[in-house]
Motif scaffolding. Structure first.
Motif, short mmCIF file in Angstrom:
data_model
loop_
_atom_site.label_atom_id
_atom_site.label_comp_id
_atom_site.label_asym_id
_atom_site.label_seq_id
_atom_site.Cartn_x
_atom_site.Cartn_y
_atom_site.Cartn_z
N ARG A 50 0.83 -1.21 0.00
CA ARG A 50 0.00 0.00 0.00
C ARG A 50 0.86 1.26 0.00
N PHE A 51 1.97 1.21 0.72
CA PHE A 51 2.89 2.35 0.73
C PHE A 51 3.46 2.59 -0.67
N ASP A 52 3.88 1.52 -1.33
CA ASP A 52 4.44 1.65 -2.67
C ASP A 52 3.39 2.10 -3.69
N LEU A 53 2.16 1.64 -3.53
CA LEU A 53 1.09 2.09 -4.41
C LEU A 53 0.82 3.57 -4.21
N ALA A 54 0.87 4.03 -2.97
CA ALA A 54 0.70 5.45 -2.69
C ALA A 54 1.80 6.28 -3.35
N ALA A 55 3.02 5.72 -3.37
CA ALA A 55 4.14 6.42 -4.01
C ALA A 55 3.92 6.51 -5.52
N LEU A 56 3.42 5.43 -6.13
CA LEU A 56 3.12 5.46 -7.56
C LEU A 56 2.03 6.49 -7.85
N ILE A 57 1.00 6.51 -7.03
CA ILE A 57 -0.08 7.48 -7.22
C ILE A 57 0.45 8.91 -7.13
N GLU A 58 1.35 9.14 -6.20
CA GLU A 58 1.92 10.49 -6.07
C GLU A 58 2.77 10.84 -7.30
N THR A 59 3.47 9.85 -7.84
CA THR A 59 4.25 10.09 -9.06
C THR A 59 3.34 10.49 -10.21
N LEU A 60 2.22 9.79 -10.35
CA LEU A 60 1.26 10.11 -11.41
C LEU A 60 0.59 11.46 -11.16
N ARG A 61 0.36 11.76 -9.90
CA ARG A 61 -0.31 13.02 -9.55
C ARG A 61 0.58 14.23 -9.86
N ARG A 62 1.86 14.10 -9.61
CA ARG A 62 2.78 15.23 -9.75
C ARG A 62 3.42 15.32 -11.14
N GLY A 63 3.39 14.24 -11.90
CA GLY A 63 4.09 14.22 -13.17
C GLY A 63 3.36 14.96 -14.28
N ASP A 64 4.14 15.40 -15.25
CA ASP A 64 3.56 15.97 -16.47
C ASP A 64 2.98 14.84 -17.30
#
Length: 233
Positions: A50-64
């Protein structure tokens, strides 16, 4: 068929994981809060996943978005070893893959689901959406059968330090089966052979077509998916 091992299975987790691994689009980014809420509350998923999935979601949220799309294509559209078309890992382009996809498509139809004309049934985001729409006695055996493929791709993504590895770790956590080492080795070997064929074909193409530069050069009843998507493998 009872499901004592996973009595609290949340079908929406399949849909959320499928959305995360699909080609990034604006609609996906807009849905990230909802996706995050679903996965954060799924206690079947280990805390680290779940922690790693949250990190992926944050990457998608912040990325262009354009950068995210280019990165996705570089990972999943240019190597058989990371293909999201699951049967390609075990059947390549053989007739066996075609028959396996026909059988999977028939399973979808038997449960009242149909694909869009442009998509293949072994495409992982499509499979995840199907798993979200059927009961556990249908979804879990299918996921278990794919465990060795999911594990092979997860391992490769982890070696590349890609945050997308979290999606495969999540699916593995939901799969009620241990990975068969022989099947895992078979997937790895099949992908190695197919990638070698691709490289050989590319070398031949470069040998046959000289490169020139100059003025003459040319510069759930129905599964719904965004209309713009890379061509299926």
């Amino acid at each position: 068929m009872s499901n004592p091992r996973y009595p609290e299975l949340k079908p929406l987790s399949f849909k959320a994981l499928g959305a995360l691994i699909d080609y990034p689009q604006a609609e996906t980014v807009e849905a990230l809060d909802a996706i995050e809420a679903v996965l954060a509350n799924d206690e079947i998923l280990p805390r680290g996943v779940r922690f790693d999935l949250a990190a992926l979601i944050e990457t998608l949220r912040r990325g262009d978005l354009i950068d995210l799309q280019e990165e996705w294509l570089a990972l999943f559209d240019r190597s058989r070893a990371l293909s999201l078309h699951l049967y390609q890992h075990v059947h390549g382009e053989s007739r066996d893959r075609g028959q396996a996809m026909v059988s999977l498509g028939q399973l979808y139809a038997a449960h009242g689901l149909e694909l869009t004309a442009s998509e293949l049934p072994d495409y992982l985001p499509v499979l995840c959406e199907f798993l979200a729409c059927v009961p556990a006695e249908v979804s879990l055996p299918i996921l278990a059968d794919a465990a060795h493929i999911l594990e092979a791709v997860r391992t490769r993504l982890e070696r590349k330090e890609s945050p997308y590895a979290a999606v495969f770790a999540g699916l593995r956590a939901l799969a009620p089966a241990e990975v068969d080492p022989a099947k895992l080795a078979g997937v790895i070997e099949a992908d190695r052979i197919e990638d070698a064929k691709d490289l050989s074909a590319l070398d031949e193409e470069w040998e046959e077509k000289p490169v020139t530069f100059g003025p003459g050069d040319a510069a759930c009843p129905k599964l719904r998916h965004p209309p713009v998507r890379p061509a299926a493998a």
